[in-house]
Design a protein around this motif. Structure first.
Motif, mmCIF file in Angstrom:
data_model
loop_
_atom_site.group_PDB
_atom_site.id
_atom_site.type_symbol
_atom_site.label_atom_id
_atom_site.label_comp_id
_atom_site.label_asym_id
_atom_site.label_seq_id
_atom_site.Cartn_x
_atom_site.Cartn_y
_atom_site.Cartn_z
ATOM 1 N N SER A 25 1.100 -1.401 -0.059
ATOM 2 C CA SER A 25 0.230 0.087 -0.037
ATOM 3 C C SER A 25 1.091 1.282 0.091
ATOM 4 C CB SER A 25 -1.169 -0.308 1.185
ATOM 5 O OG SER A 25 -0.296 0.249 2.460
ATOM 6 N N GLY A 26 0.255 2.434 -0.404
ATOM 7 C CA GLY A 26 0.889 3.739 -0.175
ATOM 8 C C GLY A 26 1.193 4.402 -1.489
ATOM 9 N N ARG A 27 1.320 3.519 -2.620
ATOM 10 C CA ARG A 27 1.730 4.188 -3.676
ATOM 11 C C ARG A 27 1.189 3.193 -4.828
ATOM 12 N NH1 ARG A 27 6.717 4.880 -6.654
ATOM 13 N NH2 ARG A 27 5.173 4.196 -8.477
ATOM 14 N N THR A 28 1.481 3.835 -6.158
ATOM 15 C CA THR A 28 1.022 2.882 -7.480
ATOM 16 C C THR A 28 2.384 2.064 -7.790
ATOM 17 O OG1 THR A 28 -0.353 4.621 -8.262
ATOM 18 C CG2 THR A 28 0.506 2.898 -9.668
ATOM 19 N N PHE A 29 2.098 0.699 -7.985
ATOM 20 C CA PHE A 29 3.410 -0.227 -7.921
ATOM 21 C C PHE A 29 3.419 -0.757 -9.572
ATOM 22 C CE2 PHE A 29 4.495 -0.578 -3.652
ATOM 23 C CZ PHE A 29 3.302 -0.085 -2.863
ATOM 24 N N SER A 30 2.994 0.077 -10.245
ATOM 25 C CA SER A 30 2.447 -0.586 -11.770
ATOM 26 C C SER A 30 4.058 -1.147 -12.472
ATOM 27 C CB SER A 30 1.802 -0.018 -12.824
ATOM 28 O OG SER A 30 2.249 1.391 -12.809
ATOM 29 N N ASN A 31 4.906 -0.278 -11.954
ATOM 30 C CA ASN A 31 6.232 -0.599 -12.816
ATOM 31 C C ASN A 31 7.489 -1.034 -11.865
ATOM 32 O OD1 ASN A 31 6.489 1.860 -11.580
ATOM 33 N ND2 ASN A 31 7.578 3.012 -13.125
ATOM 34 N N TYR A 32 7.087 -1.563 -10.533
ATOM 35 C CA TYR A 32 7.999 -2.004 -9.623
ATOM 36 C C TYR A 32 8.255 -3.415 -9.844
ATOM 37 C CZ TYR A 32 8.882 2.364 -6.826
ATOM 38 O OH TYR A 32 9.118 3.546 -6.472
ATOM 39 N N CYS A 96 9.335 -9.495 2.138
ATOM 40 C CA CYS A 96 9.038 -8.790 0.767
ATOM 41 C C CYS A 96 9.786 -7.359 0.863
ATOM 42 C CB CYS A 96 7.508 -8.643 0.947
ATOM 43 S SG CYS A 96 6.636 -7.789 -0.477
ATOM 44 N N ALA A 97 9.808 -7.212 -0.399
ATOM 45 C CA ALA A 97 10.722 -5.836 -0.813
ATOM 46 C C ALA A 97 10.412 -5.139 -2.146
ATOM 47 C CB ALA A 97 12.259 -6.409 -0.637
ATOM 48 N N THR A 98 10.247 -3.942 -2.211
ATOM 49 C CA THR A 98 10.183 -3.413 -3.354
ATOM 50 C C THR A 98 10.825 -1.979 -3.503
ATOM 51 O OG1 THR A 98 8.398 -2.580 -4.931
ATOM 52 C CG2 THR A 98 7.906 -2.006 -2.815
ATOM 53 N N GLY A 99 10.607 -0.941 -4.678
ATOM 54 C CA GLY A 99 11.086 0.292 -4.715
ATOM 55 C C GLY A 99 11.903 0.482 -5.931
ATOM 56 N N GLY A 109 19.510 -3.203 -3.028
ATOM 57 C CA GLY A 109 18.710 -2.502 -4.079
ATOM 58 C C GLY A 109 17.448 -2.131 -3.918
ATOM 59 N N TYR A 110 16.818 -2.418 -2.939
ATOM 60 C CA TYR A 110 15.326 -2.312 -2.503
ATOM 61 C C TYR A 110 15.218 -1.472 -1.219
ATOM 62 C CZ TYR A 110 14.561 -6.163 -5.732
ATOM 63 O OH TYR A 110 14.934 -6.836 -6.788
ATOM 64 N N PRO A 111 14.554 -0.184 -1.450
ATOM 65 C CA PRO A 111 14.534 0.699 -0.285
ATOM 66 C C PRO A 111 13.361 0.226 0.572
ATOM 67 C CG PRO A 111 13.678 2.003 -2.279
ATOM 68 C CD PRO A 111 14.188 0.482 -2.759
ATOM 69 N N TYR A 112 12.338 -0.385 0.084
ATOM 70 C CA TYR A 112 11.189 -0.525 1.027
ATOM 71 C C TYR A 112 11.084 -2.228 1.599
ATOM 72 C CZ TYR A 112 10.045 3.823 -0.969
ATOM 73 O OH TYR A 112 9.755 5.253 -1.403
ATOM 74 N N TRP A 113 11.009 -2.345 2.426
ATOM 75 C CA TRP A 113 10.790 -3.770 3.348
ATOM 76 C C TRP A 113 9.656 -3.900 4.171
ATOM 77 C CZ3 TRP A 113 14.360 -7.599 2.127
ATOM 78 C CH2 TRP A 113 15.467 -7.202 1.300
#
Length: 123
Positions: A25-32, A96-99, A109-113
């Motif tokens: 949650s918190g943003r659009t993840f379409s290209n992450y 889980c990680a993204t960003g 390489g992933y700022p969000y965890w």
């Protein structure tokens, strides 16, 4: 602010299956890229699997290839990790990680965890 919440961990026996979920949650993840990492006691965190949110690319660590499957549900903003034929060496905290928009197997390489979910596989 990106938030990732993992769930689905537990204690299972060798050969069993589990499905982990990561609600984003918190943003659009379409290209992450959404990735799963794991960390066993006394070991460094290691890459498990990753999927680009649009489904255009999927990557697996060799240690889980053929046993684990990563997928995503855009409507629910959730990424899943289906884990079959679990082994004691799969025991770890799974994160889980993204960003980032391009795949990386390096955790830096992933700022969000997320905070992680414990998976324990008994022999």
């Amino acid at each position: 602010q990106v938030q990732l919440v993992e769930s689905g961990g537990g204690l299972v026996q060798a050969g069993d299956s589990l499905r982990l979920s990561c609600a984003a949650s918190g943003r659009t993840f379409s290209n992450y890229v959404m990735a799963w990492f794991r960390q066993a006691p006394g070991k460094e965190r290691e890459f498990v699997a990753a999927i680009r949110w649009d489904g255009s690319s999927i990557h697996y660590a060799d240690s889980v290839k053929g046993r684990f499957t990563i997928s995503r549900d855009g409507a629910k903003s959730t990424v899943y990790l289906q884990m079959n034929s679990l082994k004691p060496e799969d025991t770890a905290v799974y994160y889980c990680a993204t960003g980032r928009t391009y795949f990386s197997s390096t955790d830096s390489g992933y700022p969000y965890w997320g905070r992680g979910t414990q998976v324990t596989v008994s022999s």
